[in-house]
Design a protein around this motif. Sequence first.
Motif, PDB file in Angstrom:
ATOM      1  N   LEU A   2       0.828  -1.196   0.000  1.00  0.00           N
ATOM      2  CA  LEU A   2       0.000   0.000   0.000  1.00  0.00           C
ATOM      3  C   LEU A   2       0.865   1.249   0.000  1.00  0.00           C
ATOM      4  O   LEU A   2       1.829   1.346   0.740  1.00  0.00           O
ATOM      5  CB  LEU A   2      -0.892   0.023   1.241  1.00  0.00           C
ATOM      6  N   LYS A   3       0.516   2.181  -0.849  1.00  0.00           N
ATOM      7  CA  LYS A   3       1.241   3.451  -0.914  1.00  0.00           C
ATOM      8  C   LYS A   3       0.238   4.585  -0.826  1.00  0.00           C
ATOM      9  O   LYS A   3      -0.885   4.466  -1.280  1.00  0.00           O
ATOM     10  CB  LYS A   3       2.022   3.555  -2.216  1.00  0.00           C
ATOM     11  N   GLY A   4       0.661   5.694  -0.286  1.00  0.00           N
ATOM     12  CA  GLY A   4      -0.211   6.845  -0.194  1.00  0.00           C
ATOM     13  C   GLY A   4      -1.190   6.717   0.958  1.00  0.00           C
ATOM     14  O   GLY A   4      -1.084   5.855   1.814  1.00  0.00           O
ATOM     15  N   LYS A   5      -2.180   7.592   0.948  1.00  0.00           N
ATOM     16  CA  LYS A   5      -3.174   7.600   2.013  1.00  0.00           C
ATOM     17  C   LYS A   5      -4.265   6.577   1.732  1.00  0.00           C
ATOM     18  O   LYS A   5      -4.672   6.378   0.599  1.00  0.00           O
ATOM     19  CB  LYS A   5      -3.795   8.988   2.129  1.00  0.00           C
ATOM     20  N   PHE A   6      -4.731   5.938   2.799  1.00  0.00           N
ATOM     21  CA  PHE A   6      -5.850   5.023   2.695  1.00  0.00           C
ATOM     22  C   PHE A   6      -6.563   4.973   4.044  1.00  0.00           C
ATOM     23  O   PHE A   6      -6.011   5.342   5.069  1.00  0.00           O
ATOM     24  CB  PHE A   6      -5.407   3.618   2.262  1.00  0.00           C
ATOM     25  N   ARG A   7      -7.802   4.500   4.014  1.00  0.00           N
ATOM     26  CA  ARG A   7      -8.601   4.381   5.228  1.00  0.00           C
ATOM     27  C   ARG A   7      -9.049   2.926   5.349  1.00  0.00           C
ATOM     28  O   ARG A   7      -9.667   2.377   4.434  1.00  0.00           O
ATOM     29  CB  ARG A   7      -9.823   5.298   5.140  1.00  0.00           C
ATOM     30  N   VAL A   8      -8.735   2.304   6.462  1.00  0.00           N
ATOM     31  CA  VAL A   8      -9.140   0.915   6.688  1.00  0.00           C
ATOM     32  C   VAL A   8     -10.635   0.882   6.966  1.00  0.00           C
ATOM     33  O   VAL A   8     -11.139   1.602   7.824  1.00  0.00           O
ATOM     34  CB  VAL A   8      -8.357   0.291   7.859  1.00  0.00           C
ATOM     35  N   GLU A   9     -11.351   0.068   6.206  1.00  0.00           N
ATOM     36  CA  GLU A   9     -12.790  -0.090   6.368  1.00  0.00           C
ATOM     37  C   GLU A   9     -13.126  -1.334   7.187  1.00  0.00           C
ATOM     38  O   GLU A   9     -14.023  -1.315   7.999  1.00  0.00           O
ATOM     39  CB  GLU A   9     -13.469  -0.195   4.997  1.00  0.00           C
ATOM     40  N   LYS A  10     -12.427  -2.425   6.919  1.00  0.00           N
ATOM     41  CA  LYS A  10     -12.680  -3.678   7.623  1.00  0.00           C
ATOM     42  C   LYS A  10     -11.357  -4.422   7.803  1.00  0.00           C
ATOM     43  O   LYS A  10     -10.504  -4.414   6.924  1.00  0.00           O
ATOM     44  CB  LYS A  10     -13.653  -4.560   6.853  1.00  0.00           C
ATOM     45  N   TRP A  11     -11.219  -5.070   8.951  1.00  0.00           N
ATOM     46  CA  TRP A  11     -10.027  -5.851   9.291  1.00  0.00           C
ATOM     47  C   TRP A  11     -10.561  -7.138   9.905  1.00  0.00           C
ATOM     48  O   TRP A  11     -11.067  -7.125  11.019  1.00  0.00           O
ATOM     49  CB  TRP A  11      -9.191  -5.057  10.286  1.00  0.00           C
ATOM     50  N   ARG A  16      -6.562 -18.841   8.681  1.00  0.00           N
ATOM     51  CA  ARG A  16      -5.150 -18.473   8.882  1.00  0.00           C
ATOM     52  C   ARG A  16      -4.797 -17.136   8.218  1.00  0.00           C
ATOM     53  O   ARG A  16      -3.627 -16.801   8.087  1.00  0.00           O
ATOM     54  CB  ARG A  16      -4.246 -19.555   8.277  1.00  0.00           C
ATOM     55  N   TYR A  17      -5.777 -16.389   7.803  1.00  0.00           N
ATOM     56  CA  TYR A  17      -5.551 -15.160   7.045  1.00  0.00           C
ATOM     57  C   TYR A  17      -6.179 -13.947   7.723  1.00  0.00           C
ATOM     58  O   TYR A  17      -7.129 -14.069   8.476  1.00  0.00           O
ATOM     59  CB  TYR A  17      -6.148 -15.292   5.638  1.00  0.00           C
ATOM     60  N   VAL A  18      -5.641 -12.789   7.381  1.00  0.00           N
ATOM     61  CA  VAL A  18      -6.259 -11.522   7.760  1.00  0.00           C
ATOM     62  C   VAL A  18      -6.653 -10.826   6.464  1.00  0.00           C
ATOM     63  O   VAL A  18      -5.841 -10.695   5.540  1.00  0.00           O
ATOM     64  CB  VAL A  18      -5.290 -10.636   8.573  1.00  0.00           C
ATOM     65  N   LEU A  19      -7.893 -10.405   6.395  1.00  0.00           N
ATOM     66  CA  LEU A  19      -8.413  -9.695   5.232  1.00  0.00           C
ATOM     67  C   LEU A  19      -8.542  -8.223   5.593  1.00  0.00           C
ATOM     68  O   LEU A  19      -9.202  -7.879   6.571  1.00  0.00           O
ATOM     69  CB  LEU A  19      -9.773 -10.273   4.828  1.00  0.00           C
ATOM     70  N   LEU A  20      -7.889  -7.389   4.830  1.00  0.00           N
ATOM     71  CA  LEU A  20      -7.905  -5.944   5.049  1.00  0.00           C
ATOM     72  C   LEU A  20      -8.616  -5.285   3.873  1.00  0.00           C
ATOM     73  O   LEU A  20      -8.177  -5.418   2.731  1.00  0.00           O
ATOM     74  CB  LEU A  20      -6.470  -5.417   5.152  1.00  0.00           C
ATOM     75  N   VAL A  21      -9.736  -4.632   4.141  1.00  0.00           N
ATOM     76  CA  VAL A  21     -10.481  -3.885   3.122  1.00  0.00           C
ATOM     77  C   VAL A  21     -10.219  -2.411   3.389  1.00  0.00           C
ATOM     78  O   VAL A  21     -10.365  -1.944   4.515  1.00  0.00           O
ATOM     79  CB  VAL A  21     -11.989  -4.187   3.179  1.00  0.00           C
ATOM     80  N   TYR A  22      -9.813  -1.688   2.367  1.00  0.00           N
ATOM     81  CA  TYR A  22      -9.450  -0.285   2.556  1.00  0.00           C
ATOM     82  C   TYR A  22      -9.946   0.574   1.405  1.00  0.00           C
ATOM     83  O   TYR A  22     -10.287   0.084   0.333  1.00  0.00           O
ATOM     84  CB  TYR A  22      -7.940  -0.132   2.740  1.00  0.00           C
ATOM     85  N   TYR A  23      -9.999   1.872   1.655  1.00  0.00           N
ATOM     86  CA  TYR A  23     -10.454   2.847   0.671  1.00  0.00           C
ATOM     87  C   TYR A  23      -9.328   3.821   0.369  1.00  0.00           C
ATOM     88  O   TYR A  23      -8.681   4.341   1.276  1.00  0.00           O
ATOM     89  CB  TYR A  23     -11.655   3.621   1.212  1.00  0.00           C
ATOM     90  N   THR A  24      -9.088   4.033  -0.903  1.00  0.00           N
ATOM     91  CA  THR A  24      -8.156   5.078  -1.323  1.00  0.00           C
ATOM     92  C   THR A  24      -8.900   6.000  -2.276  1.00  0.00           C
ATOM     93  O   THR A  24      -9.750   5.554  -3.045  1.00  0.00           O
ATOM     94  CB  THR A  24      -6.921   4.520  -2.057  1.00  0.00           C
ATOM     95  N   THR A  25      -8.613   7.268  -2.217  1.00  0.00           N
ATOM     96  CA  THR A  25      -9.313   8.203  -3.102  1.00  0.00           C
ATOM     97  C   THR A  25      -8.965   7.949  -4.561  1.00  0.00           C
ATOM     98  O   THR A  25      -9.751   8.233  -5.448  1.00  0.00           O
ATOM     99  CB  THR A  25      -8.985   9.656  -2.723  1.00  0.00           C
ATOM    100  N   ALA A  26      -7.807   7.383  -4.810  1.00  0.00           N
ATOM    101  CA  ALA A  26      -7.392   7.121  -6.189  1.00  0.00           C
ATOM    102  C   ALA A  26      -7.971   5.818  -6.738  1.00  0.00           C
ATOM    103  O   ALA A  26      -8.180   5.689  -7.934  1.00  0.00           O
ATOM    104  CB  ALA A  26      -5.879   7.074  -6.274  1.00  0.00           C
ATOM    105  N   ARG A  27      -8.236   4.847  -5.881  1.00  0.00           N
ATOM    106  CA  ARG A  27      -8.606   3.520  -6.365  1.00  0.00           C
ATOM    107  C   ARG A  27      -9.884   2.952  -5.773  1.00  0.00           C
ATOM    108  O   ARG A  27     -10.114   1.760  -5.846  1.00  0.00           O
ATOM    109  CB  ARG A  27      -7.464   2.551  -6.105  1.00  0.00           C
ATOM    110  N   CYS A  28     -10.718   3.751  -5.185  1.00  0.00           N
ATOM    111  CA  CYS A  28     -11.965   3.277  -4.568  1.00  0.00           C
ATOM    112  C   CYS A  28     -11.653   2.256  -3.478  1.00  0.00           C
ATOM    113  O   CYS A  28     -10.772   2.475  -2.696  1.00  0.00           O
ATOM    114  CB  CYS A  28     -12.921   2.748  -5.617  1.00  0.00           C
ATOM    115  N   TYR A  29     -12.378   1.131  -3.423  1.00  0.00           N
ATOM    116  CA  TYR A  29     -12.163   0.122  -2.388  1.00  0.00           C
ATOM    117  C   TYR A  29     -11.325  -1.018  -2.948  1.00  0.00           C
ATOM    118  O   TYR A  29     -11.544  -1.452  -4.073  1.00  0.00           O
ATOM    119  CB  TYR A  29     -13.501  -0.429  -1.885  1.00  0.00           C
ATOM    120  N   GLN A  30     -10.400  -1.486  -2.144  1.00  0.00           N
ATOM    121  CA  GLN A  30      -9.561  -2.622  -2.517  1.00  0.00           C
ATOM    122  C   GLN A  30      -9.350  -3.488  -1.292  1.00  0.00           C
ATOM    123  O   GLN A  30      -9.781  -3.139  -0.189  1.00  0.00           O
ATOM    124  CB  GLN A  30      -8.222  -2.155  -3.066  1.00  0.00           C
TER     125      GLN A  30
END
Length: 67
Positions: A2-11, A16-30
């Motif tokens: 991850l580069k730049g600013k982002f906001r974590v929406e869900k963690w 055995r995994y961690v799923l991180l959903v985040y929002y960036t102004t450049a790329r919507c949700y990823q």
Amino acid sequence: MLKGKFRVEKWIAIDRYVLLVYYTTARCYQFSIIDEQGKAFDFELICYSADAALREGRAAIETALEM
């Protein structure tokens, strides 16, 4: 990675995994997935809602668990 600013929406821990959903102004949700060794997998898929990214992330984890 991850580069730049982002906001974590869900963690969420799934098996055995961690799923991180985040929002960036450049790329919507990823999402990114972190495995049990701490390796992060970033996906270029762009989603237009946090719920859509969550569904896609869960599907990616389910696919990995089937392997």
